[in-house]
Design an enzyme around this catalytic site. Structure first.
Site, PDB file in Angstrom:
ATOM      1  N   HIS A 167      76.663  80.734  53.517  1.00 30.48           N
ATOM      2  CA  HIS A 167      77.507  79.544  53.550  1.00 30.48           C
ATOM      3  C   HIS A 167      77.810  79.180  54.994  1.00 30.48           C
ATOM      4  CE1 HIS A 167      79.352  79.491  49.226  1.00 30.48           C
ATOM      5  NE2 HIS A 167      78.036  79.576  49.232  1.00 30.48           N
ATOM      6  N   TYR A 181      88.748  74.932  48.916  1.00 27.32           N
ATOM      7  CA  TYR A 181      90.149  75.345  48.933  1.00 27.32           C
ATOM      8  C   TYR A 181      90.999  74.082  48.775  1.00 27.32           C
ATOM      9  CZ  TYR A 181      88.977  79.992  50.845  1.00 27.32           C
ATOM     10  OH  TYR A 181      88.500  81.259  51.037  1.00 27.32           O
ATOM     11  N   PRO A 212      94.086  87.488  49.142  1.00 24.46           N
ATOM     12  CA  PRO A 212      92.661  87.145  49.178  1.00 24.46           C
ATOM     13  C   PRO A 212      92.338  85.785  49.769  1.00 24.46           C
ATOM     14  CG  PRO A 212      93.523  86.903  46.953  1.00 24.46           C
ATOM     15  CD  PRO A 212      94.621  87.511  47.770  1.00 24.46           C
ATOM     16  N   LYS A 214      89.510  88.495  53.642  1.00 20.39           N
ATOM     17  CA  LYS A 214      89.483  89.523  54.673  1.00 20.39           C
ATOM     18  C   LYS A 214      89.442  90.961  54.164  1.00 20.39           C
ATOM     19  CE  LYS A 214      89.215  86.883  58.011  1.00 20.39           C
ATOM     20  NZ  LYS A 214      87.810  86.627  57.785  1.00 20.39           N
ATOM     21  N   TYR A 266      87.895  82.861  59.992  1.00 16.63           N
ATOM     22  CA  TYR A 266      87.296  82.989  58.660  1.00 16.63           C
ATOM     23  C   TYR A 266      85.967  83.728  58.733  1.00 16.63           C
ATOM     24  CZ  TYR A 266      86.435  81.710  53.792  1.00 16.63           C
ATOM     25  OH  TYR A 266      86.218  81.761  52.414  1.00 16.63           O
TER      26      TYR A 266
END
Length: 394
Positions: A72, A201, A295, A299, A387
């Site tokens: 991704h 998200y 979550p 991580k 991220y």
């Protein structure tokens, strides 16, 4: 029986550590209290950072990941009914993440350990770790109905927050910092192709939602729900309807998720925890035994991998030079990364979720922060760098 490194816990961190030690010529024994089938089916994380992928490849566990994992190059943030894509490679100098379930990572590492590595004992229940301040700590465990002992030069606890190893560190020598969030995640696994080729998200006044995936044919989706929620109170149709409502775009009113059979449904509490130090005497803590993150920032597994990569390097340095310098620095080295990840996870969680007690003022602050990420390359780069994972030496 004696070994150089006794590893308690046969999850991804314990197995990766055993593999890295094997490659460095250091013997170890892995003790896992569950059976193999349980360990290989235990659903957990699904996002791998660049550094984690690099480590798995170097360990010889990258073949299936490269064949079946989904790389991704970004995520999509949905807020105010619009979408903002965060382009990872463009903002981080080429880093990306992979969707590859923890279950598959574990299967790959188990196969390698059984084929080439040292002993891996399933259904080995550790009951005590003794002599943590001596040069030969001892692990007591039960295996195949017999009580056994394993002496080690070092013990590494990869057995989670409630495991034996964490409690082997004297209470007077450890301190735990914790935060519990006022909401949970209702997660489903569904036989439905993902509606988008990257993670979504969503911030909504109805609550947070996340659209993820496990494969091109299987979706993984989450909804923010109140603590104490019973999954039985959320029939499948209600889950899908709420996901559509929270993920919808005003720019595309016809947008809907692809629905399919729900094969798993569960509620995941949200909390943060850090135990310091991560080393006492000859005992080291790694992964969930030392830290837990919500979550939202993806991580958990990656922090655990980073711990054991740092630790394996320290053991290899000690074996080669006789110096304990890197072993002595292990806790401080890891905690710098741990607290950065905790902060990022806190930021993602509190920015995207609707706290039941928050005011309209708080909501506008969240919207302002999301607008900042959408409009500022610097703010977007900060999110992307965290991220995809900071370098291990950062």
């Amino acid at each position: 029986m004696h070994t150089t490194v006794g590893i308690i816990g046969g999850g991804p961190s314990g197995l990766l550590l055993a593999r890295l030690l094997h490659q460095a010529g250091i013997d170890s024994v892995v003790l896992e209290r569950r059976d193999r089938a349980y360990v290989e089916q235990r659903q957990r994380a699904g996002i791998l950072e660049q550094a984690t992928v690099d480590a798995l490849r170097a360990a010889g566990a990258g073949a299936r990941l490269d064949a079946e994992g989904l790389p991704h190059d970004g995520i999509e943030l949905r807020h105010h009914g619009r979408a903002t894509r965060i382009d990872f490679p463009a903002l981080t100098g080429g880093r990306r993440v992979w969707v590859y379930a923890q279950t598959e990572v574990v299967k790959d590492l188990v196969a390698l350990q059984l084929a080439e590595g040292g002993p891996l004992h399933f259904e080995a229940e550790v009951t005590a770790v003794e002599g943590v301040d001596t040069d030969r700590p001892l692990i007591r465990y039960t295996h195949q109905g017999q009580e056994k002992t394993l002496t080690c030069d070092y013990v590494v606890g990869c057995d989670g927050y409630h495991g034996v190893t964490r409690h082997a560190v004297p209470e007077t020598e450890r301190r735990t910092f914790e935060r519990t969030y006022p909401y949970s995640w209702l997660g489903i696994l569904a036989e439905a192709p993902p509606v988008y080729d990257e993670l979504i998200y969503a911030h909504s006044e109805r609550g947070f939602a996340l659209a993820s995936m496990r494969s091109p044919a299987v979706s993984r989706l989450y909804l923010q729900v109140p603590n104490g929620t019973d999954p039985a109170d959320w029939p499948d149709e209600r889950v899908w309807d709420e996901l559509d409502a929270r993920l919808s775009l005003t720019t595309d009113p016809a947008w809907r998720l692809t629905r399919g059979a729900v094969t798993q449904k569960s509620v995941l509490p949200m909390r943060s925890s850090v135990t310091e130090p991560m080393r006492h005497g000859r005992v080291f803590l790694a992964g969930d035994a030392a830290h837990i993150v919500p979550p939202t920032g993806a991580k958990g597994l990656n922090l655990a991998a980073a711990d054991v990569i740092v630790l394996a390097r320290a053991f290899a340095h000690h074996a080669k030079t006789g110096s304990t310098e890197l072993l002595d620095a292990y806790s401080d080295t890891c905690l710098r990364r741990v607290w950065r990840a905790e902060h990022f996870s806190y930021f993602m969680t509190t920015t995207l979720h609707a706290d039941p007690a928050q005011s309209p003022f708080d909501t506008r602050l969240q919207q302002s922060q999301l607008d900042r990420i959408a409009g500022s390359p610097h703010a977007a780069a900060e999110l992307a760098e965290n991220y995809t994972g900071l370098p291990l030496d950062a």
